[in-house]
Scaffold this motif. Structure first.
Motif, PDB file in Angstrom:
ATOM      1  N   GLU A  22       0.952  -1.162   0.133  1.00 17.38           N
ATOM      2  CA  GLU A  22       0.065  -0.006  -0.075  1.00 17.38           C
ATOM      3  C   GLU A  22       0.802   1.357   0.248  1.00 17.38           C
ATOM      4  O   GLU A  22       2.033   1.228   0.488  1.00 17.38           O
ATOM      5  N   ASP A  23       0.314   2.206  -0.604  1.00 17.32           N
ATOM      6  CA  ASP A  23       0.803   3.543  -0.472  1.00 17.32           C
ATOM      7  C   ASP A  23       2.470   3.520  -1.110  1.00 17.32           C
ATOM      8  O   ASP A  23       3.393   4.141  -0.691  1.00 17.32           O
ATOM      9  N   ALA A  24       2.498   2.821  -2.253  1.00 10.79           N
ATOM     10  CA  ALA A  24       3.639   2.501  -2.911  1.00 10.79           C
ATOM     11  C   ALA A  24       4.345   3.603  -3.604  1.00 10.79           C
ATOM     12  O   ALA A  24       3.624   4.476  -4.244  1.00 10.79           O
ATOM     13  N   GLU A  25       5.672   3.904  -3.369  1.00 11.11           N
ATOM     14  CA  GLU A  25       6.331   4.876  -3.895  1.00 11.11           C
ATOM     15  C   GLU A  25       7.343   4.260  -4.795  1.00 11.11           C
ATOM     16  O   GLU A  25       8.086   3.134  -4.401  1.00 11.11           O
ATOM     17  N   THR A  26       7.576   4.692  -6.098  1.00  7.64           N
ATOM     18  CA  THR A  26       8.602   4.035  -6.856  1.00  7.64           C
ATOM     19  C   THR A  26       9.827   4.977  -6.743  1.00  7.64           C
ATOM     20  O   THR A  26       9.864   6.100  -6.964  1.00  7.64           O
ATOM     21  N   HIS A  27      10.874   4.134  -6.582  1.00 11.12           N
ATOM     22  CA  HIS A  27      12.230   4.408  -6.563  1.00 11.12           C
ATOM     23  C   HIS A  27      13.237   3.847  -7.609  1.00 11.12           C
ATOM     24  O   HIS A  27      13.263   2.816  -7.706  1.00 11.12           O
ATOM     25  N   GLN A  28      14.048   4.905  -8.209  1.00 11.81           N
ATOM     26  CA  GLN A  28      14.965   4.247  -9.060  1.00 11.81           C
ATOM     27  C   GLN A  28      16.469   4.795  -9.005  1.00 11.81           C
ATOM     28  O   GLN A  28      16.958   5.620  -9.720  1.00 11.81           O
ATOM     29  N   PRO A  29      16.991   4.192  -8.018  1.00 10.62           N
ATOM     30  CA  PRO A  29      18.488   4.865  -7.519  1.00 10.62           C
ATOM     31  C   PRO A  29      19.273   4.358  -8.550  1.00 10.62           C
ATOM     32  O   PRO A  29      19.321   2.821  -9.086  1.00 10.62           O
ATOM     33  N   VAL A  30      20.418   5.085  -8.886  1.00 12.06           N
ATOM     34  CA  VAL A  30      21.394   4.638  -9.692  1.00 12.06           C
ATOM     35  C   VAL A  30      22.734   4.551  -8.700  1.00 12.06           C
ATOM     36  O   VAL A  30      22.879   5.406  -7.995  1.00 12.06           O
ATOM     37  N   THR A  31      23.426   3.189  -8.779  1.00 14.72           N
ATOM     38  CA  THR A  31      24.527   3.103  -7.631  1.00 14.72           C
ATOM     39  C   THR A  31      25.735   3.229  -8.299  1.00 14.72           C
ATOM     40  O   THR A  31      25.869   3.420  -9.516  1.00 14.72           O
ATOM     41  N   ARG A  32      26.781   3.143  -7.522  1.00 16.51           N
ATOM     42  CA  ARG A  32      28.324   3.276  -8.127  1.00 16.51           C
ATOM     43  C   ARG A  32      28.283   1.836  -8.956  1.00 16.51           C
ATOM     44  O   ARG A  32      29.222   1.785  -9.755  1.00 16.51           O
ATOM     45  N   TYR A  33      27.437   1.015  -9.091  1.00 19.25           N
ATOM     46  CA  TYR A  33      27.452  -0.230  -9.792  1.00 19.25           C
ATOM     47  C   TYR A  33      26.688  -0.283 -11.084  1.00 19.25           C
ATOM     48  O   TYR A  33      26.736  -1.157 -11.763  1.00 19.25           O
ATOM     49  N   GLY A  34      26.076   1.001 -11.112  1.00 18.96           N
ATOM     50  CA  GLY A  34      25.121   1.175 -12.369  1.00 18.96           C
ATOM     51  C   GLY A  34      23.725   1.100 -11.923  1.00 18.96           C
ATOM     52  O   GLY A  34      23.206   0.958 -10.517  1.00 18.96           O
ATOM     53  N   ALA A  35      22.650   0.740 -13.043  1.00 24.53           N
ATOM     54  CA  ALA A  35      21.335   0.731 -12.455  1.00 24.53           C
ATOM     55  C   ALA A  35      20.972  -0.575 -12.057  1.00 24.53           C
ATOM     56  O   ALA A  35      21.420  -1.623 -12.694  1.00 24.53           O
ATOM     57  N   PRO A  36      19.879  -0.569 -11.149  1.00 20.84           N
ATOM     58  CA  PRO A  36      19.358  -2.058 -10.896  1.00 20.84           C
ATOM     59  C   PRO A  36      18.480  -2.734 -11.905  1.00 20.84           C
ATOM     60  O   PRO A  36      18.299  -2.035 -13.133  1.00 20.84           O
ATOM     61  N   SER A  37      17.841  -3.812 -11.826  1.00 20.05           N
ATOM     62  CA  SER A  37      17.107  -4.432 -12.809  1.00 20.05           C
ATOM     63  C   SER A  37      15.712  -3.695 -12.954  1.00 20.05           C
ATOM     64  O   SER A  37      15.270  -4.007 -14.122  1.00 20.05           O
ATOM     65  N   GLY A  38      15.439  -2.724 -12.124  1.00 17.11           N
ATOM     66  CA  GLY A  38      14.249  -2.217 -12.358  1.00 17.11           C
ATOM     67  C   GLY A  38      13.952  -1.252 -11.079  1.00 17.11           C
ATOM     68  O   GLY A  38      14.828  -1.138 -10.427  1.00 17.11           O
ATOM     69  N   PRO A  39      12.658  -0.850 -11.233  1.00 17.99           N
ATOM     70  CA  PRO A  39      12.654   0.239  -9.789  1.00 17.99           C
ATOM     71  C   PRO A  39      12.154  -0.739  -8.671  1.00 17.99           C
ATOM     72  O   PRO A  39      11.693  -1.649  -8.578  1.00 17.99           O
ATOM     73  N   ALA A  40      12.684   0.016  -7.521  1.00 20.55           N
ATOM     74  CA  ALA A  40      12.169  -0.697  -6.256  1.00 20.55           C
ATOM     75  C   ALA A  40      10.931   0.405  -5.613  1.00 20.55           C
ATOM     76  O   ALA A  40      10.722   1.412  -5.972  1.00 20.55           O
ATOM     77  N   HIS A  41       9.978  -0.434  -5.271  1.00 23.02           N
ATOM     78  CA  HIS A  41       8.828  -0.008  -4.735  1.00 23.02           C
ATOM     79  C   HIS A  41       8.695  -0.209  -3.269  1.00 23.02           C
ATOM     80  O   HIS A  41       8.942  -1.267  -2.620  1.00 23.02           O
ATOM     81  N   VAL A  42       8.553   0.951  -2.720  1.00 21.59           N
ATOM     82  CA  VAL A  42       8.321   1.054  -1.436  1.00 21.59           C
ATOM     83  C   VAL A  42       7.298   1.422  -0.645  1.00 21.59           C
ATOM     84  O   VAL A  42       6.716   2.354  -1.222  1.00 21.59           O
ATOM     85  N   GLY A  43       6.614   0.462   0.057  1.00 23.97           N
ATOM     86  CA  GLY A  43       5.472   0.722   0.636  1.00 23.97           C
ATOM     87  C   GLY A  43       4.931   0.262   1.882  1.00 23.97           C
ATOM     88  O   GLY A  43       6.075  -0.124   2.633  1.00 23.97           O
TER      89      GLY A  43
END
Length: 255
Positions: A22-43
């Motif tokens: 519920e109340d999910a927010e989408t985050h797309q952090p770019v790390t020192r290792y590059g981009a992850p497989s997709g967005p992280a959903h935090v809720g």
């Protein structure tokens, strides 16, 4: 950094979103290792803040040998996660690990090759020699097992996960060798994820979802494994996940 975020889930094949978040927010952090497989959903799930990331991307576009495991874990860590529960779709080798079984393995063997398997890859980074004799965090495993018991979810305690290269499935001879080596489960994403989590200081445990018998391991030696069979079995085995996660999140005041 998201306050109160203690648990992150990484979904495997057939698990591309987390029901009930519920109340999910989408985050797309770019790390020192590059981009992850997709967005992280935090809720919020059962009153607790958690994150969910699909290991293969939300459209299953990233094969196991191309997953940026370092970026996935670093992205979740940057959001504040300190504990990671990996959901891995696997094949069963041992007699107690047939299709639609849930298991929480306690050992693994790495058969992969050519993957970046350490945070010590780049020149100038500190060289780490982490203890990996017990590859899954004991405390988090205990909490997962206790949550399964409280929720009435059938869960096999222990087993050895053999991580293979993929994306093809294994030959019967390969599975026979893995059985001789002591493997109970076979999957393609258990490593280097577990080793990287240890290097990054994350608590990490695996919840293995058995989708099929590995080649030659089941009662029908001529069985042909289809993707639809895998997805059907993952859906059936995952039926117990909501109750287990609820018990895990509500137990002991932390994840």
């Amino acid at each position: 950094m998201i306050p109160g975020l203690e648990l992150a889930l990484i979904g495997g094949t057939g698990l591309y979103q987390l029901a009930g978040l519920e109340d999910a927010e989408t985050h797309q952090p770019v790390t020192r290792y590059g981009a992850p497989s997709g967005p992280a959903h935090v809720g919020t799930l059962h009153g607790r803040r958690i994150a969910f990331l699909a290991r293969h991307g939300e459209g299953h576009s990233v094969p196991p040998h191309r997953v940026n495991y370092r970026a996935n874990l670093a992205a979740l860590q940057s959001l504040g996660a300190r504990r990671v529960l990996a959901l891995n779709t696997v094949g069963g080798i041992g007699a107690d690990f047939g299709p639609r079984v849930l298991a929480c393995p306690d050992q693994l063997i790495d058969y992969t090759w050519g993957r970046i398997s350490t945070v010590c890859e780049e020149p100038g980074t500190d060289v780490l020699h982490v203890d990996f004799g017990e590859p899954y965090s004991r405390g988090l495993r205990r909490q997962v097992l206790a949550a399964a018991q409280r929720s009435g979810t059938a869960l096999v305690d222990g087993g050895c996960y053999g991580a293979t290269q993929g994306p093809r499935l294994e030959t019967r001879a390969e599975i026979a060798r893995m059985r001789r080596d002591g493997c109970d489960l076979v999957g393609m994403t258990g490593m280097p994820e577990a080793g990287l989590a240890r290097e990054m200081g994350l608590d990490y445990a695996c919840l293995a979802i058995v989708a099929n018998w590995a080649a030659g391991a089941g009662p029908d030696p001529d069985e042909v494994i289809t993707l639809q069979d895998v997805l059907d079995n993952v859906a059936a085995a995952s039926a117990g996940l909501p109750g287990l996660l609820e018990a895990l999140l509500q137990g002991n005041g932390n994840a």
